[in-house]
Design a protein around this motif. Structure first.
Motif, PDB file in Angstrom:
ATOM      1  N   VAL A   1       0.854  -1.183   0.000  1.00 17.86           N
ATOM      2  CA  VAL A   1       0.000   0.000   0.000  1.00 17.86           C
ATOM      3  C   VAL A   1       0.891   1.234   0.000  1.00 17.86           C
ATOM      4  N   ALA A   2       0.453   2.256  -0.708  1.00 21.10           N
ATOM      5  CA  ALA A   2       1.234   3.487  -0.808  1.00 21.10           C
ATOM      6  C   ALA A   2       0.633   4.569   0.080  1.00 21.10           C
ATOM      7  N   ILE A   3       1.489   5.364   0.705  1.00 27.64           N
ATOM      8  CA  ILE A   3       1.051   6.574   1.392  1.00 27.64           C
ATOM      9  C   ILE A   3       1.577   7.763   0.595  1.00 27.64           C
ATOM     10  N   VAL A   4       0.687   8.665   0.245  1.00 28.55           N
ATOM     11  CA  VAL A   4       1.041   9.870  -0.498  1.00 28.55           C
ATOM     12  C   VAL A   4       0.391  11.064   0.187  1.00 28.55           C
ATOM     13  N   SER A   5       0.818  12.265  -0.190  1.00 31.76           N
ATOM     14  CA  SER A   5       0.196  13.469   0.356  1.00 31.76           C
ATOM     15  C   SER A   5      -0.191  14.388  -0.800  1.00 31.76           C
ATOM     16  N   PRO A   6      -1.448  14.323  -1.240  1.00 32.12           N
ATOM     17  CA  PRO A   6      -1.877  15.146  -2.373  1.00 32.12           C
ATOM     18  C   PRO A   6      -2.194  16.587  -1.990  1.00 32.12           C
ATOM     19  N   ALA A   7      -2.082  16.916  -0.707  1.00 27.53           N
ATOM     20  CA  ALA A   7      -2.443  18.254  -0.250  1.00 27.53           C
ATOM     21  C   ALA A   7      -1.299  18.851   0.580  1.00 27.53           C
ATOM     22  N   ARG A   8      -1.490  18.962   1.878  1.00 27.00           N
ATOM     23  CA  ARG A   8      -0.534  19.645   2.736  1.00 27.00           C
ATOM     24  C   ARG A   8       0.669  18.759   3.058  1.00 27.00           C
ATOM     25  N   LYS A   9       1.788  19.419   3.359  1.00 29.01           N
ATOM     26  CA  LYS A   9       3.021  18.689   3.658  1.00 29.01           C
ATOM     27  C   LYS A   9       2.933  18.002   5.015  1.00 29.01           C
ATOM     28  N   ILE A  10       3.804  17.015   5.201  1.00 28.48           N
ATOM     29  CA  ILE A  10       3.794  16.195   6.406  1.00 28.48           C
ATOM     30  C   ILE A  10       5.223  15.754   6.705  1.00 28.48           C
ATOM     31  N   SER A  11       5.489  15.450   7.961  1.00 29.22           N
ATOM     32  CA  SER A  11       6.843  15.026   8.347  1.00 29.22           C
ATOM     33  C   SER A  11       6.911  13.519   8.534  1.00 29.22           C
ATOM     34  N   ALA A  12       8.119  12.986   8.438  1.00 32.11           N
ATOM     35  CA  ALA A  12       8.324  11.549   8.631  1.00 32.11           C
ATOM     36  C   ALA A  12       7.921  11.133  10.042  1.00 32.11           C
ATOM     37  N   ALA A  13       8.188  11.992  11.025  1.00 32.13           N
ATOM     38  CA  ALA A  13       7.851  11.657  12.411  1.00 32.13           C
ATOM     39  C   ALA A  13       6.351  11.508  12.596  1.00 32.13           C
ATOM     40  N   GLU A  14       5.573  12.325  11.890  1.00 35.93           N
ATOM     41  CA  GLU A  14       4.118  12.239  12.001  1.00 35.93           C
ATOM     42  C   GLU A  14       3.583  10.926  11.435  1.00 35.93           C
ATOM     43  N   LEU A  15       4.307  10.334  10.500  1.00 36.80           N
ATOM     44  CA  LEU A  15       3.835   9.128   9.826  1.00 36.80           C
ATOM     45  C   LEU A  15       4.322   7.835  10.465  1.00 36.80           C
ATOM     46  N   ALA A  16       5.377   7.902  11.255  1.00 37.52           N
ATOM     47  CA  ALA A  16       5.999   6.679  11.774  1.00 37.52           C
ATOM     48  C   ALA A  16       5.018   5.757  12.496  1.00 37.52           C
ATOM     49  N   PRO A  17       4.142   6.249  13.386  1.00 38.29           N
ATOM     50  CA  PRO A  17       3.218   5.333  14.066  1.00 38.29           C
ATOM     51  C   PRO A  17       2.252   4.646  13.097  1.00 38.29           C
ATOM     52  N   ALA A  18       1.793   5.372  12.089  1.00 41.01           N
ATOM     53  CA  ALA A  18       0.855   4.779  11.132  1.00 41.01           C
ATOM     54  C   ALA A  18       1.531   3.701  10.296  1.00 41.01           C
ATOM     55  N   ILE A  19       2.780   3.926   9.929  1.00 35.17           N
ATOM     56  CA  ILE A  19       3.514   2.917   9.157  1.00 35.17           C
ATOM     57  C   ILE A  19       3.623   1.625   9.966  1.00 35.17           C
ATOM     58  N   ALA A  20       3.932   1.769  11.249  1.00 30.53           N
ATOM     59  CA  ALA A  20       4.028   0.589  12.119  1.00 30.53           C
ATOM     60  C   ALA A  20       2.687  -0.131  12.213  1.00 30.53           C
ATOM     61  N   THR A  21       1.603   0.612  12.271  1.00 30.31           N
ATOM     62  CA  THR A  21       0.272   0.002  12.335  1.00 30.31           C
ATOM     63  C   THR A  21      -0.037  -0.775  11.060  1.00 30.31           C
ATOM     64  N   LEU A  22       0.215  -0.161   9.921  1.00 25.98           N
ATOM     65  CA  LEU A  22      -0.060  -0.823   8.637  1.00 25.98           C
ATOM     66  C   LEU A  22       0.783  -2.084   8.486  1.00 25.98           C
TER      67      LEU A  22
END
Length: 301
Positions: free
Chosen positions: A15-36
């Motif tokens: 599965v791919a994670i992309v950001s078609p709108a506002r910017k985001i940081s790697a730290a903000e995504l780390a917990p979600a990546i672990a969940t997926l």
């Protein structure tokens, strides 16, 4: 028009994670990546996640190319939009859905991603209006995350209930789900991304808007004829609403009621959908039944 549903996810898929709108940081995504990954999925990070162009996750061209790459890659089984903000409408017209039509995949998100939810429905495809990776682990959002997982993996829709509300309009209606963020639905009116509300269960939510903005947007949907054929209305979170120094004179629910009363459909307020932690996943395009009675509102499939 018949609605096509992408295949349910299976453990081991990408599965791919992309950001078609506002910017985001790697730290903000780390917990979600672990969940997926805990769901048995392999996560692919799009180029837009490292993008930085003012408030956007890179220039329009980068965000569009990143989303297109995931649409076209047959190894990607779902595209999860990392966050909302603003910017999806700026890239949608340049996307080519030819490859997607041949091999549909789930696209999931909400808020600004309403543009994609509606665009895909206009093309005849279902998508998921649900919590995004940046919000996966909000306190109180456990059910939101679980309903997203269930929707992605093709598990049965669990009924969603809302408590009684004084402005509820009783009745029963069945139709495909359509809707999302009111501001975005109004923005895409008259464009290729506009999906018909006729004969469907419309759901609405919004965040951080002036009350007169809500009135203006609903007036536009009414005057443009979009509310005339609605089968039923589900009202979700309208969070952090604002007012002017001279008050508008009505609550957001009263504003919605003003326009709902011009039509004959059942209406239920207070559903857990929108910009609060308990944001249950809804599959846009799925046929559901809305029941509104003295016990409140219920969505069943």
């Amino acid at each position: 028009m018949s609605i096509l549903f992408p295949p349910a996810l299976r453990a081991g898929q990408r599965v791919a994670i992309v950001s078609p709108a506002r910017k985001i940081s790697a730290a903000e995504l780390a917990p979600a990546i672990a969940t997926l990954e805990g769901w048995g999925l392999t996560v692919v990070l799009g180029d837009s996640l490292a993008g930085d162009h003012h408030q956007f996750a890179g220039p329009d061209e980068l965000r569009r190319a990143d989303f297109q790459r995931q649409l076209d890659d047959p190894a990607i089984a779902a595209i999860l939009c990392a966050r909302g903000g603003y910017g999806t409408a700026r890239i949608v017209d340049g996307l080519d859905f030819t490859g997607f039509r041949a091999a549909p995949k789930w696209v999931a998100g909400f808020s600004d991603i309403t543009v994609l939810n509606a665009h895909l429905l206009a093309l005849g495809f279902a998508s998921i209006h649900g919590v995004m990776p940046v919000l996966f682990h909000q306190a109180g959002g456990e059910l939101a995350l679980e309903t997203l997982r269930r929707a992605l993996f093709g598990e049965a829709f669990q009924p969603i209930a809302a408590p009684p509300h004084a402005l509820n309009r009783p009745g029963t209606a069945t139709g495909a789900l359509v809707g999302g963020n009111l501001s975005l639905l109004q923005t895409i009116t008259g464009t290729a991304s506009q999906a018909s509300f006729a004969g469907r269960i419309l759901f609405l939510e919004d965040l951080d808007e002036y009350l007169y903005h809500i009135d203006r947007m609903l007036l536009h949907l009414h005057r443009s004829g979009q509310l005339a054929g609605v089968a039923g209305l589900v009202v979700g979170h309208f969070s952090a609403m604002r007012d002017n120094a001279i008050p508008f004179g009505a609550t957001v629910q009263e504003i919605i009621d003003r326009y709902a009363r011009l039509h004959g459909f059942p209406v239920a307020y207070g559903f857990p959908v929108g910009h609060e932690a308990d944001n249950r996943a809804l599959t846009v395009g799925q046929s559901v039944t809305l029941t509104v009675d003295e016990a409140g509102g219920r969505l069943t499939a």
